[in-house]
Scaffold this active site. Structure first.
Site, mmCIF file in Angstrom:
data_model
loop_
_atom_site.group_PDB
_atom_site.id
_atom_site.type_symbol
_atom_site.label_atom_id
_atom_site.label_comp_id
_atom_site.label_asym_id
_atom_site.label_seq_id
_atom_site.Cartn_x
_atom_site.Cartn_y
_atom_site.Cartn_z
ATOM 1 N N ILE A 141 0.916 -1.149 0.000
ATOM 2 C CA ILE A 141 0.000 0.000 0.000
ATOM 3 C C ILE A 141 0.951 1.193 0.000
ATOM 4 O O ILE A 141 1.527 1.533 1.025
ATOM 5 C CB ILE A 141 -0.939 -0.001 1.224
ATOM 6 C CG1 ILE A 141 -1.826 -1.253 1.227
ATOM 7 C CG2 ILE A 141 -1.790 1.266 1.230
ATOM 8 C CD1 ILE A 141 -2.756 -1.372 2.438
ATOM 9 N N PRO A 142 1.171 1.804 -1.172
ATOM 10 C CA PRO A 142 2.324 2.682 -1.392
ATOM 11 C C PRO A 142 2.232 4.090 -0.799
ATOM 12 O O PRO A 142 2.176 5.090 -1.515
ATOM 13 C CB PRO A 142 2.411 2.722 -2.918
ATOM 14 C CG PRO A 142 0.989 2.575 -3.361
ATOM 15 C CD PRO A 142 0.373 1.624 -2.382
ATOM 16 N N CYS A 143 2.307 4.173 0.515
ATOM 17 C CA CYS A 143 2.279 5.483 1.165
ATOM 18 C C CYS A 143 3.533 6.296 0.855
ATOM 19 O O CYS A 143 3.532 7.518 1.010
ATOM 20 C CB CYS A 143 2.063 5.333 2.671
ATOM 21 S SG CYS A 143 3.216 4.225 3.480
ATOM 22 N N HIS A 144 4.591 5.635 0.373
ATOM 23 C CA HIS A 144 5.810 6.355 -0.010
ATOM 24 C C HIS A 144 5.571 7.265 -1.218
ATOM 25 O O HIS A 144 6.376 8.161 -1.478
ATOM 26 C CB HIS A 144 6.958 5.374 -0.297
ATOM 27 C CG HIS A 144 6.701 4.437 -1.417
ATOM 28 N ND1 HIS A 144 5.988 3.261 -1.245
ATOM 29 C CD2 HIS A 144 7.051 4.489 -2.738
ATOM 30 C CE1 HIS A 144 5.929 2.626 -2.412
ATOM 31 N NE2 HIS A 144 6.553 3.348 -3.320
#
Length: 173
Positions: free
Chosen positions: A128-131
């Site tokens: 889950i690409p919070c970056h």
């Protein structure tokens, strides 16, 4: 109470901790975010799901995988957090989005701070690409694994960072 299983994986950004209910991935934490395993958790390095996650992450870190759609996820959170985590998965590989943009994507443009809180509480990093979330002004805001890891992940994805403010080492944001 459902049993929780855990395992580790070494990666280019450090050691990762995986947590699963046996069928779904519930957590993926970078080394800086890791806590001591709960005594009730069961170490299962050979769990098939963990092998699938390791394989997918190795492909991602090798630049061969852009989506983790075949990994079953079950992050625990409020309905609002779930909505934000779903929106995060819509940010394309190699692209970034702002907190304000995420708030607009869920039709709640005034919820920028709440969006920030939900992004910050994302339990399944990388997948889950919070970056991929940056400040509206282009600042690289915090990342649970450390800002250097966020930069590494964005570089891995060949994201255009020319418009972003990247702090120098030791500089507070």
């Amino acid at each position: 109470m459902t049993a929780l299983f855990y395992a580790y994986m070494d990666s280019p950004i450090g050691r990762l901790l995986m947590l699963s209910d046996g069928e779904n991935l519930t957590n993926l934490d970078c080394e800086l975010e890791q806590t001591t395993p709960n005594p009730n958790w069961i170490l299962r390095e050979d769990l098939p799901l963990f092998e699938k996650v390791r394989c997918a992450l190795r492909r991602y870190f090798n630049g061969e995988l852009e989506s983790f759609s075949d990994i079953p996820l079950s992050p625990k959170g409020t309905a609002f957090q779930q909505a934000i985590w779903t929106a995060l998965r819509q940010i394309p590989y190699g692209k970034t989005a702002s907190y304000g943009g995420l708030a607009e994507s869920i039709n709640n443009p005034k919820a920028v701070r709440a969006v920030g809180g939900a992004v910050g509480s994302n339990p399944i990093s990388i997948i889950i690409p919070c970056h991929r979330v940056v400040g509206t002004n282009g600042s690289l805001t915090g990342y649970g694994g450390g800002i250097d890891k966020k930069i590494s992940l964005l570089n891995l994805e060949h994201a255009d960072m020319s418009h972003l403010f990247i702090p120098k080492k030791g500089t507070a944001l």
